[in-house]
Structure formats: structure tokens, C-alpha cells
Scaffold this active site. Sequence first.
Site, PDB file in Angstrom:
ATOM      1  N   TYR A  23      -2.348  -1.601  10.308  1.00 50.47           N
ATOM      2  CA  TYR A  23      -2.267  -1.684   8.849  1.00 50.47           C
ATOM      3  C   TYR A  23      -0.943  -1.127   8.349  1.00 50.47           C
ATOM      4  O   TYR A  23      -0.257  -1.759   7.535  1.00 50.47           O
ATOM      5  CB  TYR A  23      -3.440  -0.916   8.244  1.00 50.47           C
ATOM      6  CG  TYR A  23      -3.601  -1.063   6.753  1.00 50.47           C
ATOM      7  CD1 TYR A  23      -4.230  -2.184   6.213  1.00 50.47           C
ATOM      8  CD2 TYR A  23      -3.163  -0.078   5.875  1.00 50.47           C
ATOM      9  CE1 TYR A  23      -4.410  -2.316   4.850  1.00 50.47           C
ATOM     10  CE2 TYR A  23      -3.335  -0.204   4.510  1.00 50.47           C
ATOM     11  CZ  TYR A  23      -3.963  -1.317   3.998  1.00 50.47           C
ATOM     12  OH  TYR A  23      -4.125  -1.448   2.636  1.00 50.47           O
ATOM     13  N   SER A  58       0.865  -1.174   0.000  1.00 50.36           N
ATOM     14  CA  SER A  58       0.000   0.000   0.000  1.00 50.36           C
ATOM     15  C   SER A  58       0.896   1.217   0.000  1.00 50.36           C
ATOM     16  O   SER A  58       2.093   1.123   0.316  1.00 50.36           O
ATOM     17  CB  SER A  58      -0.875  -0.004   1.262  1.00 50.36           C
ATOM     18  OG  SER A  58      -1.504   1.234   1.470  1.00 50.36           O
TER      19      SER A  58
END
Length: 260
Positions: free
Chosen positions: A155, A142
Amino acid sequence: MELKDKVCIVTGAASGIGLAIAKRYAAAGGKIAIADLKIEAAQAAADGINADHPGQAIAVAMDVTQEDQVNAGVQQVVDAWGTVDVLVSNAGIQIVNPVEQFAFADWKKMLAIHLDGAFLTSKAVLPHMYKQGSGTVLFMGSVHSKEASPLKSAYVTAKHGLLGLSRVIAKEGGPKGVRTNVICPGFVRTPLVDKQIPEQAKELGISEEDVIKKVMLGQTVDGEFTTVDDIAEVALFLAAFPTNALTGQSLVASHGWYMN
């Protein structure tokens, strides 16, 4: 670029980015194992691919946090098609909360799915790749592999960790013909992102429209979401790249949100 007859496992591929990658790989000639926690959804996805590309997809039940399930799923693919050429470790979830309110159980769940899943699936496929002297491992990172955002401690930590794991596998696998890279999308409009919009609006005390325009897309060059098809094209490029010239790297696709 083509993946003719290459055997590809894509985790979390019953929907979203994973399904887009599976479809793109099938269109490029690959044989695709749709590995997902939800076997009914995985079978539906495989059936959809087979309608356009007969015999090129199978469904595999897999909880990527469970070593026995990962090993059994990989063996199912090998039994069907003889080997594994490409792994896309894509399975993931999102939980948002400030650090002081982040439940330890949620922290462990997030790291288990994103990091343990990447480790276990890699560990299971690498012997097959080493045996044949070729293979590609791709991790779904990401922009949060490079950057941090409020409310996303687990995350961000997990996505940063994928960079390290990828680089180690690149070092170990390079002499054996195996490449590994990390795909780093910006915000892609999937159910995972849609779920975050009201959650972040509540936590940040702003409107859902401001979450989209200011938090998610405010740093892009054009105010646009990245699409699942954008990421599928990146995944095809990295899977089909023929040499070790491109290994241990991370490729950001984020409409300019993050540039490096």
C-alpha cells in the site's frame, strides 16, 4: 466551486470515499460516471444520485486492472456525454502483513489496483482531455504517499508511486491544459479501514481500541477520523480549480496526522 455539465469519471465509486465524491460532484452540477467492479452496486449508486439530480449519473462496469475494460468504460462515458473532463482514480483495497509474510500474489494485486489502475484510466482519458485542451486527473493517494506504517508495504509503495505518476502527467499535460493532483487522506472510517482494525490488532498484539486510538488517530491533533465528506470537498476544490497554478501537487487531509 462548480462543475456544471463537467463529465466526471470516479472509479471505485459505488461506496465509501468514491461515492461521497460522486455525490458532491453531482451537487456541484457535474455529470458522474460511477465506475466500479460491482455493476449492481454502481447502478444503485447512480440511481440514488439521479433521484436527487435527474440524469446526472450513469453506472459503468470497470475492473481498473484490465485495459480492455477501462477503455470500454471510458468509451461508454464518451458515447453518453461526448468527452471526459475529470477523472478521479479512487479504486483501491488494503491487505496488511509483514514483508516476510506478504504473499507475492497479494503484492501484485495491490500494485495492479492502485498503480496500474491509475495508469490505465489516465491513459484512456487523456486523449479526450488533450483534444479539448482541458481536464483534471485526480489520484486518491494517502498520508501513506508521504509516510510509512508497519504491515503496509504494498500500500505504501503504491501510494508513493502515485505521486510520481501525477507529476509526470502534470509535466506532459500542462501545455495541453490538463492538471493532475493527488489527494492524501488520513484514516477515513470506511469499510476498508474497519477491516484493518482487527487485522492490525492481531498482528500487533494490541486491542482494537488501541489500534484506533494509538495507531490510527494517535498522531492527529484531535483524535478524530477524517470523513468521506472532508475528502469530497477536497476533491471538488481540486477538480474545479481553474489554472495550472495548482498541478503536480499533493494535498493532505488528515486532522494534522501528517503536516508538510
